[in-house]
Design an enzyme around this catalytic site. Structure first.
Site, short mmCIF file in Angstrom:
data_model
loop_
_atom_site.label_atom_id
_atom_site.label_comp_id
_atom_site.label_asym_id
_atom_site.label_seq_id
_atom_site.Cartn_x
_atom_site.Cartn_y
_atom_site.Cartn_z
N HIS A 97 -8.12 -5.23 -0.74
CA HIS A 97 -6.94 -4.44 -0.39
C HIS A 97 -6.04 -5.26 0.54
O HIS A 97 -6.37 -5.51 1.69
CB HIS A 97 -7.34 -3.13 0.28
CG HIS A 97 -6.16 -2.21 0.50
ND1 HIS A 97 -5.56 -1.52 -0.53
CD2 HIS A 97 -5.45 -1.91 1.62
CE1 HIS A 97 -4.56 -0.81 -0.06
NE2 HIS A 97 -4.46 -1.04 1.24
N ASP A 145 -10.23 -3.69 -5.34
CA ASP A 145 -9.68 -3.06 -4.13
C ASP A 145 -10.57 -1.88 -3.75
O ASP A 145 -10.75 -0.95 -4.54
CB ASP A 145 -8.26 -2.58 -4.43
CG ASP A 145 -7.52 -2.07 -3.21
OD1 ASP A 145 -8.16 -1.48 -2.31
OD2 ASP A 145 -6.28 -2.23 -3.15
N SER A 170 0.84 -1.19 0.00
CA SER A 170 0.00 0.00 0.00
C SER A 170 0.88 1.26 0.00
O SER A 170 1.64 1.47 -0.94
CB SER A 170 -0.97 -0.05 1.18
OG SER A 170 -2.04 0.86 0.99
#
Length: 332
Positions: A301, A273, A145
């Site tokens: 995610h 996501d 991320s």
């Protein structure tokens, strides 16, 4: 540019990106071997601050690769993906380390600054130190991320010289277009669940930072912030040299510079996501020949749970670290 795919399919009982995200974070099995244990080292930063680095205690042969994992927003070595990657590293005899971004190791850092999505200068000195301390080990690096966007920014900024530090890099579920991701997390269900979760961690840390450095920002305004756009406008952007949130999200995004990368690089993003809209993902025309895009339809995610056991319950999250880890190892 490669478009090899990660052949991921979610369990039938986890439909949709939110279910795949939340199960992975809250209920999934992270490791098959012993739970990882860590040796923590405190590293002084070039500007006189510190970060804490956790290195897995499992044994690895002399000269085995070192896998460095950069965590996501408010993550740490305890995050489910870090534990799963540690399990992958132990299984394959790799050394493994998780450097914590400033303030994420459980102790607030000293300097006014914290960390941000485009923090490629921080990535640079960290990787340089790993290379210096482990001269006999080839380095591979992954970022999750926020950490993945920063890592890709670093690879793009370094160009051909990145190969002097690492053999390959990977980003996992990274919001490579920060504006698209930032706006997505501020709407609807995302705002109610994910934004609230992040703000519950970030705001108290920011207030402690204000106690360290009185006058650093407007306390009343920060307490009134309700999403990441407002938080970044008051805290992240001005503390790290950006004019405001739009300036930060624009200048820190990795997507516009992916074509500059000159080391093998993987960008893995699930198209469902919740944080990263599929329409914002890089296309083959936007990246150079060194970048591989994996964009499976499912995964959520940093989720990618897979079924095991009776009736496929419960799920584990080793599929993604296995796929990404083997991809990185294939470039040694």
């Amino acid at each position: 540019m490669n478009t090899d795919q990660f052949p991921y399919a979610a369990p039938w009982w986890l439909p949709g990106g939110n279910a795949q995200t939340l199960w992975a974070a809250l209920a999934s099995r992270r490791h098959f071997g012993p739970a990882p244990t860590w040796t923590r080292s405190r590293w002084s930063t070039p500007d006189g601050d510190f970060i804490d680095v956790d290195q897995a205690r499992h044994t690895s042969r002399s000269g085995a690769p070192l896998l460095v994992l950069f965590h996501g927003l408010e993550g740490s070595s305890a995050s489910q993906y870090a534990v799963a990657f540690a399990d992958f590293a132990a299984t394959h005899g790799l050394a493994f380390a998780v450097p914590h971004f400033r303030g994420c190791s459980g102790e607030l850092n000293h300097a006014p600054r914290a960390y941000h999505s485009g923090d490629f200068e921080e990535i640079d000195w960290i990787l340089k130190r790993f290379a210096t301390e482990h001269p006999g080990r080839p380095l591979i690096a992954a970022g999750v991320s926020l950490g993945g966007n920063a890592l890709m920014r670093w690879a793009a900024e370094m160009g051909a010289s990145a190969g002097q530090r690492v053999r390959a890099v990977a980003s996992i579920c990274s919001p490579l277009d920060l504006a698209a991701g930032g706006h997505a997390i501020g709407r609807g269900f995302n705002r109610l669940v994910y934004t609230r979760m992040f703000m519950a961690s970030m705001v108290p840390k920011a207030l402690k930072k204000l106690e360290q450095h009185p006058g650093l920002f407007d306390r009343t305004a920060l307490l009134a912030a309700r999403d990441l756009f407002e938080f970044d406008n008051l805290f992240t952007a001005p503390l790290h040299g950006f004019r405001d949130t739009p300036d930060y999200w624009s200048r820190a995004s990795a997507k516009p510079v992916l074509h500059q990368i000159r080391v093998p690089a993987l960008a893995l993003n699930a198209r469902n996501d919740p944080f990263v809209p599929a329409a914002s993902l890089p296309t083959p025309q936007q990246v150079g020949r060194h970048v591989t895009l994996w964009q499976p339809g499912q995964g959520g995610h940093v989720g990618f749970p897979v079924a095991h056991g009776v009736l496929g319950l419960p799920g584990n999250v080793r599929a993604m670290p296995d796929a990404v880890g083997h991809w990185l190892l294939s470039h040694l």
